[in-house]
Design a protein around this motif. Structure first.
Motif, PDB file in Angstrom:
ATOM      1  N   MET B 378       0.854  -1.428  -0.193  1.00  0.00           N
ATOM      2  CA  MET B 378      -0.574  -0.086  -0.014  1.00  0.00           C
ATOM      3  C   MET B 378       0.769   1.318  -0.044  1.00  0.00           C
ATOM      4  O   MET B 378       0.480   2.418  -0.599  1.00  0.00           O
ATOM      5  N   ASP B 379       1.811   1.201   1.010  1.00  0.00           N
ATOM      6  CA  ASP B 379       2.938   2.288   0.548  1.00  0.00           C
ATOM      7  C   ASP B 379       3.940   3.078  -0.484  1.00  0.00           C
ATOM      8  O   ASP B 379       3.826   4.065  -1.041  1.00  0.00           O
ATOM      9  N   ILE B 380       3.090   1.898  -1.502  1.00  0.00           N
ATOM     10  CA  ILE B 380       4.377   2.867  -2.619  1.00  0.00           C
ATOM     11  C   ILE B 380       2.763   3.397  -3.439  1.00  0.00           C
ATOM     12  O   ILE B 380       3.286   4.075  -4.678  1.00  0.00           O
ATOM     13  N   LEU B 381       1.938   4.131  -3.000  1.00  0.00           N
ATOM     14  CA  LEU B 381       0.589   4.277  -3.462  1.00  0.00           C
ATOM     15  C   LEU B 381       1.507   5.802  -3.181  1.00  0.00           C
ATOM     16  O   LEU B 381       0.696   6.313  -1.885  1.00  0.00           O
ATOM     17  N   ASN B 382       1.178   6.851  -4.153  1.00  0.00           N
ATOM     18  CA  ASN B 382       0.969   7.823  -3.282  1.00  0.00           C
ATOM     19  C   ASN B 382       0.606   9.031  -4.177  1.00  0.00           C
ATOM     20  O   ASN B 382      -0.599   8.390  -5.464  1.00  0.00           O
ATOM     21  N   MET B 408      -7.764   2.762  -2.437  1.00  0.00           N
ATOM     22  CA  MET B 408      -6.692   2.635  -3.251  1.00  0.00           C
ATOM     23  C   MET B 408      -6.688   3.942  -3.928  1.00  0.00           C
ATOM     24  O   MET B 408      -5.675   5.243  -4.207  1.00  0.00           O
ATOM     25  N   ARG B 409      -8.454   4.068  -4.140  1.00  0.00           N
ATOM     26  CA  ARG B 409      -8.293   5.240  -5.399  1.00  0.00           C
ATOM     27  C   ARG B 409      -8.421   7.241  -4.191  1.00  0.00           C
ATOM     28  O   ARG B 409      -7.654   7.726  -4.688  1.00  0.00           O
ATOM     29  N   GLU B 410      -8.284   6.655  -3.298  1.00  0.00           N
ATOM     30  CA  GLU B 410      -7.534   7.587  -1.990  1.00  0.00           C
ATOM     31  C   GLU B 410      -6.310   8.182  -2.245  1.00  0.00           C
ATOM     32  O   GLU B 410      -5.743   9.430  -1.524  1.00  0.00           O
ATOM     33  N   LYS B 411      -5.496   7.104  -2.264  1.00  0.00           N
ATOM     34  CA  LYS B 411      -4.093   7.302  -1.476  1.00  0.00           C
ATOM     35  C   LYS B 411      -3.381   7.820  -3.230  1.00  0.00           C
ATOM     36  O   LYS B 411      -2.491   8.191  -3.500  1.00  0.00           O
ATOM     37  N   CYS B 412      -4.273   7.522  -4.488  1.00  0.00           N
ATOM     38  CA  CYS B 412      -2.889   7.156  -5.417  1.00  0.00           C
ATOM     39  C   CYS B 412      -3.220   8.551  -6.526  1.00  0.00           C
ATOM     40  O   CYS B 412      -4.426   8.918  -5.948  1.00  0.00           O
ATOM     41  N   ARG B 413      -3.323   8.626  -7.439  1.00  0.00           N
ATOM     42  CA  ARG B 413      -3.846   9.794  -8.137  1.00  0.00           C
ATOM     43  C   ARG B 413      -4.804   9.661  -8.799  1.00  0.00           C
ATOM     44  O   ARG B 413      -5.767  10.107  -8.726  1.00  0.00           O
ATOM     45  N   ARG B 414      -4.689   7.992  -9.570  1.00  0.00           N
ATOM     46  CA  ARG B 414      -5.898   8.686 -10.819  1.00  0.00           C
ATOM     47  C   ARG B 414      -5.770   6.399 -10.449  1.00  0.00           C
ATOM     48  O   ARG B 414      -4.804   6.096 -10.055  1.00  0.00           O
TER      49      ARG B 414
END
Lengths: 310, 461
Positions: B378-382, B408-414
């Motif tokens: 999870m930590d690789i998503l920003n 995941m959506r919350e964490k990543c750009r799109r």
């Protein structure tokens, strides 16, 4: 000067050349009354930026615009030190500096003496305000437009939070600056990415969609004064038909206006399917889109009530 | 008034909208400024404060309509006060008789004009009760059964009301009886409709991309599934050419970018070395517009062909991105980034298939894949990451775990979902595209080279 009530908002925006729906007027009024920023979303070309301009015009305020893009940083948005000027001043004042340190017994004392003076170089005199600082330090209230905020980096978004909630900015060398007059803030977004919850929480949300037939008619009549009723009607029906197709990019309000203007330049009185296909490049900006419209031109013409010129 | 708003807020929360208390405060403050009796205005104030993205608006409208219109049907019949009393009495007696089950109570509350519990029930249905059963043993039949249960609860209440009416035939005036029946029928019908209707994916800003520019007529339009071996080779060459072209375009833009302005701060700092003479001049290098890419590829037979081409293109274009990390999965996740970095692309594709420890005999399980991703990666998503998922969304009736996708959506750009299946097969059988659709920013149908190329183009340029 602020708006008195919702009807007043609508009228004064109309005077400024912007026709809006009741929802828009309500949100603008509330934002003015509660001094909250407005986050405007919607497809490209429905008048998000225009709204901010019109509000500025109707309130008689200056508009300060900050266009966001990837890589925008504080130095471009908030302030920057004028290094060249600082350098120039140091050069010119070399003698004075010599004077200050002359007579000091040792190096420590000399450094101390300079330290007493050096704040002079990080003062208001050498600061170059960028849009955000301008908006906050202006003695007259202004309208601040932060355009396409979704294009900026997440870091910048976080940086905006301080301004949006407290209307203040912090400059490390000078301290915190509070707004003299609270600006009317608009943020626009094209939904390129989701904004953070923290940002959304601080704003009133407004979604502007493509206008309905009546509203668009009023807009066309206002912006293109010479247009005949019949032509305007055909034009708008056609545009709405085209929008209902599955296009890559739907024609927006500003494209409707461009189209109307060019039809007048071509001295067209009646819209026919042929004219639509000939002038299609004004409203469809992709080849696949214009192909799709050309394919469906007969249905569009029928539904929009265009006459075929045979 | 305040109670009404607070009630509405808790209903909104129950059905999954995120409303913070500062938003409620703002809203109440703003309501004082407007004429609350004018409905469109009232609604737009609530909407401006509670639904803060286009995605949530449709959902908000739905709750609003339910709460303020369907639940508050005013009775325009004489002696309505006594009627209300009667109705309460009726429902109370029902509650005493049959009080057994949470869902029954929820339906009963709904009948009394308090939709909170029922809404929550609905939401739990839609999210397949993930929270209750994290073990992953839940399958898609669960909600179906649940739906049936609620349906039967509604029916039993309907019957109970009818018998209540019959029992009190003598004591209640016929006009009242009629009004009550109409009222109850309406509510029951409402409850049934809410249950029946599939939740519309309220993700309107997400674009479902279905039309494409034509790049190549022959090969480009062939579906990946129907390629012969020779055509596959041919395709590879074509892809290589196209990639080179794309790279050039991208490079041109980047080089334009780096022709920057003088960086005065750094120049001055360096000039201090030479007694203030700026001998070394430093230019500002703007950061390239590069994003990180994370790909999740379903490699079960049906999807792999498409995934192969996508990975091929992505890795050929690697210098256009900051970082590309890729994972393949069937029922568990395996990172294959290293393989792609070490080997030449075509070899790597084969290697990834053979060497990664993936059990190809297992059936695809998106839920367990997402769970594993959450646990380990999870930590690789920003906010700079674009997550690309390639898959048909066929979960083999296991728990889809779409709430993890939401996280995941919350964490990543799109999140971009590529589905290589034909459009007609979406949402049929065990395909959970409709569930996942809600959480993706973009959904693409990606069955042939033209569509894939279109996607890569928008990603890079």
């Amino acid at each position: 000067m602020t708006h008195e009530n919702i009807v007043n908002v609508k009228e004064s925006l109309e005077k400024a050349g912007y026709i809006c729906s009741k929802t828009v007027a309500t949100v603008v009024y509330l934002a003015g009354a509660t001094q909250k920023p407005v986050l405007v979303e919607g497809p490209a070309g429905v008048g998000k930026t225009e709204l901010a301009k019109a509000v500025a015009k109707s309130l008689g305020r200056d508009l300060i615009r900050l266009q966001c893009y990837e890589g925008l940083d504080e130095a471009k948005a908030l302030y920057e030190w004028e290094y060249a000027k600082q350098l120039l001043y140091t050069q010119m004042m070399k003698d004075r500096i010599d004077e200050v340190i002359s007579g000091s017994g040792n190096l420590t004392e000399a450094v101390d003496r300079i330290a007493n003076e050096e704040d002079a170089f990080f003062s208001e005199r050498f600061i170059q305000p960028r849009p955000l600082l301008q908006a906050i330090s202006s003695p007259e209230p202004v309208v601040l437009l932060i355009d396409e905020v979704d294009k900026s980096d997440p870091e910048f978004e976080a940086f905006l939070l301080e301004i949006l909630s407290d209307f203040q900015v912090t400059i490390p060398e000078l301290g915190t600056r509070k707004a003299i007059k609270i600006p009317f803030v608009f943020l626009t977004s094209n939904n390129y990415r989701d904004m953070s919850d923290a940002l959304k929480r601080r704003c009133i949300h407004l979604y502007i969609d493509y206008p309905d037939v009546n509203l668009e008619m009023q807009i066309v009549k206002l912006k293109v004064p010479g247009i005949k009723d019949r032509l305007a009607e055909q034009l708008i029906n056609t545009i709405h038909e085209i929008r209902s197709l599955d296009l890559k990019k739907k024609p927006c309000t500003s494209e409707t206006l461009d189209w109307a203007q060019s039809l007048i330049a071509l001295q067209v009185n009646q819209l026919t399917p042929e004219i639509v296909t000939d002038t299609l490049n004004l409203i469809c900006k992709y080849r696949s889109d214009s192909d799709l419209v050309t394919e469906n031109i007969e249905t569009i013409a029928k539904n929009a009530g265009l006459e075929c010129s045979i | 008034m305040l109670d009404l708003i607070l009630n509405f807020v808790s209903c909104s929360r129950a059905s999954g909208l995120r409303v913070s208390s500062s938003e409620v405060l703002d809203c109440v403050n703003q309501l004082e400024l407007i004429d609350v009796l004018e409905e469109p205005m009232f609604k737009s104030v609530l909407r401006a404060n509670f639904a803060k993205s286009r995605r949530e608006q449709a959902h908000f409208d739905h709750i609003y309509h339910l709460f303020f219109h369907e639940m508050r049907s005013e009775l325009s019949i004489p002696h309505s006060a006594s009627l209300e009393e009667l109705m309460e009495q009726a429902l109370d007696s029902l509650g005493e008789e049959l009080n057994q089950d949470a869902s029954f109570q929820a339906v009963l509350d709904f009948m009394q004009g308090n939709p909170l519990a029922y809404l929550e029930e609905m939401r739990r249905l839609q999210s397949d009760m993930d929270g209750d059963a994290p073990s992953g043993m839940v399958n898609t039949f669960g909600p179906l059964v649940r739906r049936l249960q609620i349906m039967s609860q509604i029916n039993s209440i309907g019957n109970a009301i009818a018998s209540f009416m019959a029992a009190n035939r003598q004591t209640v005036h016929w006009e009242d009886r009629k009004a009550m029946t109409i009222h109850f029928d309406e509510r029951l019908e409402n409850a049934r409709r809410m249950l029946r209707e599939d939740p519309e994916p309220y993700n309107a800003d997400q674009n479902l991309i279905t039309n494409y520019e034509q790049h190549m007529n022959k090969l480009g339009e062939r579906s990946f599934f129907s390629l012969t071996k020779r055509e596959m080779e041919e395709m590879r060459d074509v892809v290589e050419q196209l990639v080179r072209k794309l790279k050039d375009t991208a490079q041109r833009r980047f080089s334009q970018h780096s022709r920057g302005v003088l960086d005065i701060k750094k120049t001055l700092r360096l000039s201090a070395k030479y007694q203030g003479v700026p001998i070394e001049v430093v230019y500002k290098h703007k950061p390239k517009r590069k994003g990180k890419i994370v790909t999740l590829c379903d490699v079960s037979g049906s999807v792999w062909t498409a995934a192969k081409f996508m990975l091929n293109m992505l890795y050929s274009l690697q210098d256009c991105f900051l970082q590309v990390r890729s994972f393949i999965f069937v029922d568990e996740l395996e990172e294959v980034t290293k393989i792609f970095e070490k080997h030449e692309i075509n070899i790597a594709v084969d290697k990834a298939l053979n060497e990664a420890g993936i059990n190809y005999q297992a059936s695809t399980d998106y839920g367990s894949t997402f769970r594993q991703f959450k646990r380990e990666y999870m930590d690789i998503l920003n906010k700079k990451t674009t997550l690309i998922i390639i898959g048909d969304g066929r979960t083999n009736y296991s728990n889809p775990e779409e709430n993890i996708l939401d996280e995941m959506r919350e964490k990543c750009r799109r999140i971009i979902w590529l589905n290589p299946e034909s459009l007609v097969f979406w949402n049929t059988g065990d395909s959970r595209m409709r569930t996942y659709q809600r959480y993706c920013n973009e959904l693409r149908h990606c069955q042939n080279l033209n569509q894939l190329l279109d996607f890569i183009k928008t990603l890079v340029l």
